[in-house]
Design a protein around this motif. Structure first.
Motif, mmCIF file in Angstrom:
data_model
loop_
_atom_site.group_PDB
_atom_site.id
_atom_site.type_symbol
_atom_site.label_atom_id
_atom_site.label_comp_id
_atom_site.label_asym_id
_atom_site.label_seq_id
_atom_site.Cartn_x
_atom_site.Cartn_y
_atom_site.Cartn_z
ATOM 1 N N TRP A 45 0.810 -0.985 0.100
ATOM 2 C CA TRP A 45 0.069 0.011 0.206
ATOM 3 C C TRP A 45 0.872 1.133 0.074
ATOM 4 C CZ3 TRP A 45 -4.562 -1.600 -1.220
ATOM 5 C CH2 TRP A 45 -4.922 -2.864 -0.735
ATOM 6 N N PHE A 79 -8.649 -0.104 8.069
ATOM 7 C CA PHE A 79 -8.750 -0.692 6.745
ATOM 8 C C PHE A 79 -8.384 -2.394 6.881
ATOM 9 C CE2 PHE A 79 -6.984 3.530 6.870
ATOM 10 C CZ PHE A 79 -7.526 4.122 5.853
ATOM 11 N N SER A 138 -7.346 -6.177 1.481
ATOM 12 C CA SER A 138 -8.189 -5.276 0.330
ATOM 13 C C SER A 138 -7.865 -3.561 0.302
ATOM 14 C CB SER A 138 -9.361 -5.705 0.462
ATOM 15 O OG SER A 138 -10.225 -4.941 1.560
ATOM 16 N N THR A 148 -9.498 -1.694 1.986
ATOM 17 C CA THR A 148 -10.850 -1.125 2.089
ATOM 18 C C THR A 148 -11.130 -0.712 3.612
ATOM 19 O OG1 THR A 148 -12.072 -2.417 0.563
ATOM 20 C CG2 THR A 148 -13.626 -1.417 2.089
ATOM 21 N N LYS A 173 -10.639 3.530 0.069
ATOM 22 C CA LYS A 173 -9.650 2.583 -0.031
ATOM 23 C C LYS A 173 -8.047 3.153 0.098
ATOM 24 C CE LYS A 173 -10.026 -1.145 -2.125
ATOM 25 N NZ LYS A 173 -10.182 -2.299 -3.337
#
Length: 127
Positions: free
Chosen positions: A60, A95, A99, A101, A111
């Motif tokens: 991420w 989160f 995913s 999310t 997201k």
């Protein structure tokens, strides 16, 4: 201000990385666990983190979709104490680790931005 005196907030940021960059050994990240990375790309810097959970890894960009701050307040502390969720230490958004999310907090329904990473044998690399 000279380049040597630049503070991190003054550094130029980039949002992508080239593929194939070795980040760390898979075993360097606990299960579940997380680790942050800062990569210098030319004269700019990329900030990201990798989460390991349930035998998978996910990458991420280290930027909360709510206010644009980095997710972790302390180095490598991206997960809640029980390792079940990613926690934005600034505003409390949470989160799903695999995913990205947002399931609670000020950006619920939003997201995280993915950072493509792969496990290549026992090494985590950019994809």
């Amino acid at each position: 201000m000279t380049e040597a005196a630049a503070v991190p907030s003054d550094r130029k940021r980039v949002w992508t990385t080239p593929p194939g960059v070795a980040l760390c050994a898979l075993e360097d990240i606990a299960e579940p666990g997380s680790r942050g990375f800062v990569l210098q790309i030319g004269e700019a810097y990329f900030h990201g983190f990798v989460v390991r959970k349930a035998g998978e890894v996910a990458g991420w960009i280290d930027r909360c979709p709510h206010a644009g701050f980095p997710i972790a307040v302390e180095p490598d502390r991206y997960l809640t104490p029980d390792g079940s969720l990613i926690l934005c230490g600034w505003h409390g958004a949470v989160f799903e680790p695999l995913s990205g999310t947002c399931v609670g907090g000020p950006c619920a329904g939003g997201k995280l931005t993915p950072w493509p990473v792969v496990t290549d044998g026992s090494v985590i690399r950019t994809a």
